[in-house]
Write an enzyme that holds these catalytic residues in place. Sequence first.
Site, PDB file in Angstrom:
ATOM      1  N   ASN A 148       0.864  -1.192   0.000  1.00 22.20           N
ATOM      2  CA  ASN A 148       0.000   0.000   0.000  1.00 22.20           C
ATOM      3  C   ASN A 148       0.897   1.238   0.000  1.00 22.20           C
ATOM      4  O   ASN A 148       2.120   1.128   0.112  1.00 22.20           O
ATOM      5  CB  ASN A 148      -0.978  -0.016   1.178  1.00 22.20           C
ATOM      6  CG  ASN A 148      -0.243  -0.118   2.505  1.00 22.20           C
ATOM      7  OD1 ASN A 148       0.697   0.645   2.751  1.00 22.20           O
ATOM      8  ND2 ASN A 148      -0.645  -1.057   3.349  1.00 22.20           N
ATOM      9  N   ASP A 192       1.451  -8.686   1.236  1.00 21.73           N
ATOM     10  CA  ASP A 192       2.314  -7.690   1.877  1.00 21.73           C
ATOM     11  C   ASP A 192       2.720  -8.152   3.284  1.00 21.73           C
ATOM     12  O   ASP A 192       3.913  -8.177   3.638  1.00 21.73           O
ATOM     13  CB  ASP A 192       1.508  -6.372   1.949  1.00 21.73           C
ATOM     14  CG  ASP A 192       2.368  -5.163   2.253  1.00 21.73           C
ATOM     15  OD1 ASP A 192       3.595  -5.312   2.299  1.00 21.73           O
ATOM     16  OD2 ASP A 192       1.794  -4.067   2.440  1.00 21.73           O
TER      17      ASP A 192
HETATM   18  P1  ADP Z   1      -3.979  -6.068  -3.130  1.00 21.05           P
HETATM   19  O1  ADP Z   1      -4.227  -5.194  -1.951  1.00 21.05           O
HETATM   20  O2  ADP Z   1      -3.019  -5.472  -4.126  1.00 21.05           O
HETATM   21  O3  ADP Z   1      -5.231  -6.555  -3.736  1.00 21.05           O
HETATM   22  P2  ADP Z   1      -3.528  -8.600  -1.711  1.00 21.05           P
HETATM   23  O4  ADP Z   1      -2.319  -8.982  -0.961  1.00 21.05           O
HETATM   24  O5  ADP Z   1      -4.812  -8.467  -0.970  1.00 21.05           O
HETATM   25  O6  ADP Z   1      -3.129  -7.281  -2.492  1.00 21.05           O
HETATM   26  O7  ADP Z   1      -3.753  -9.625  -2.884  1.00 21.05           O
HETATM   27  C1  ADP Z   1      -2.976  -9.686  -4.042  1.00 21.05           C
HETATM   28  C2  ADP Z   1      -2.863 -11.122  -4.494  1.00 21.05           C
HETATM   29  O8  ADP Z   1      -1.858 -11.768  -3.728  1.00 21.05           O
HETATM   30  C3  ADP Z   1      -4.124 -11.946  -4.314  1.00 21.05           C
HETATM   31  O9  ADP Z   1      -4.385 -12.647  -5.538  1.00 21.05           O
HETATM   32  C4  ADP Z   1      -3.758 -12.918  -3.202  1.00 21.05           C
HETATM   33  O10 ADP Z   1      -4.445 -14.154  -3.368  1.00 21.05           O
HETATM   34  C5  ADP Z   1      -2.283 -13.068  -3.406  1.00 21.05           C
HETATM   35  N1  ADP Z   1      -1.480 -13.540  -2.281  1.00 21.05           N
HETATM   36  C6  ADP Z   1      -1.751 -13.533  -0.955  1.00 21.05           C
HETATM   37  N2  ADP Z   1      -0.737 -14.093  -0.269  1.00 21.05           N
HETATM   38  C7  ADP Z   1       0.185 -14.468  -1.169  1.00 21.05           C
HETATM   39  C8  ADP Z   1       1.469 -15.126  -1.101  1.00 21.05           C
HETATM   40  N3  ADP Z   1       2.009 -15.486   0.057  1.00 21.05           N
HETATM   41  N4  ADP Z   1       2.133 -15.355  -2.260  1.00 21.05           N
HETATM   42  C9  ADP Z   1       1.611 -14.982  -3.448  1.00 21.05           C
HETATM   43  N5  ADP Z   1       0.432 -14.374  -3.570  1.00 21.05           N
HETATM   44  C10 ADP Z   1      -0.279 -14.122  -2.457  1.00 21.05           C
END
Ligand code: ADP
Length: 332
Positions: free
Chosen positions: A24, A34
Amino acid sequence: MSKIEIIRGDITLLNIDAIVNAANRSLLGGGGVDGTIHRAAGSELLKACELLNGCSTGQAKITPGFRLPARYVIHTVGPVWRDGKHGESELLSSCYHQCLKLAVENNISTIAFPNISTGVYGFPKEQAVIIALETVQHFLGENPEIEQVLFCCFDKGNFDIYNTLLNSNIMIEKVISYEDILITADLAVKIWNEHYVPIIGQEQVNYMVSTFQSPGAIENQINNEHYEYYILYHQSEPSGYFAIKQSGDELFLSKLYVLKEKRGAGLGKEGFRFISRKAKESGLLRITLTVNINNINSIKAYEKLGFKNDGPVIADIGNGFVMDDFKMSFEF
Ligand code: ADP
């Protein structure tokens, strides 16, 4: 194409030059990927991020990977999806572009992306995948020093969308550079000759191609008449193109053509899916087009897609030529 790979799993486990964080604007950690990256990299990552002064949406910043197997983390801030009318697509594309640009500047040759913005930020997944693939493929075409790009999908939904799109071997790319315009004009000459000569004759085809589909004419339509052109690629080869223009609450589909030898590969269908998604995303009510009344196959194909025939229109196209068309429309 082979430089791109789709994998499923946790991005923090990857032993690669750089992983991308969907951060963010504060860059001070958060939920989703994140949070996972910060936990895996350790508190030193937060300390490094505190020195960066945050990051704007669509931009990217780099830190070491600390305790991660990856050498670097590239932090980018995806757009929060609102309604598609707030530059979300351009900002998402910018995230991928800026990350790759930072990668090149830091001699990074292997990089893994999560599905930026498709979690909490709510970006429609299929659209996000198309933007990611388009942007990355375009960048790879111009920057051969990047050796591998992994799309690391955490959820099955995203993983399936990437595989479907990559297996269909279809890519849609917006016409931006003059080189893209030349590719489009070249496709126009081929397609119009193979398709329209039997319908309107060689003389009219020559006139129309040189008047409306020369590189200069296409450039003018894009720069001064608000047309957007897109090239359809099949197995990395330019195979068709389309042009659209928004007018009031309609999207005017000005052209959608596929090379004869590429018919049946699903290019027209994929192009139309892209067009209708775009129209819906912009809150438009219908898609309209005109098609020559003797162009029976195209009329049938549009009817199959759900267009209805609104009756004949005659257009004077200059030089003594007229087009006898049907107007067709697709209502959402
Ligand atoms: P944003 O706020 O940009 O939407 P998120 O973290 O909520 O970010 O989600 C972005 C993508 O990352 C989603 O498709 C989620 O399923 C994925 N994600 C969550 N944890 C992991 C991880 N450990 N490795 C790879 N992708 C992940």
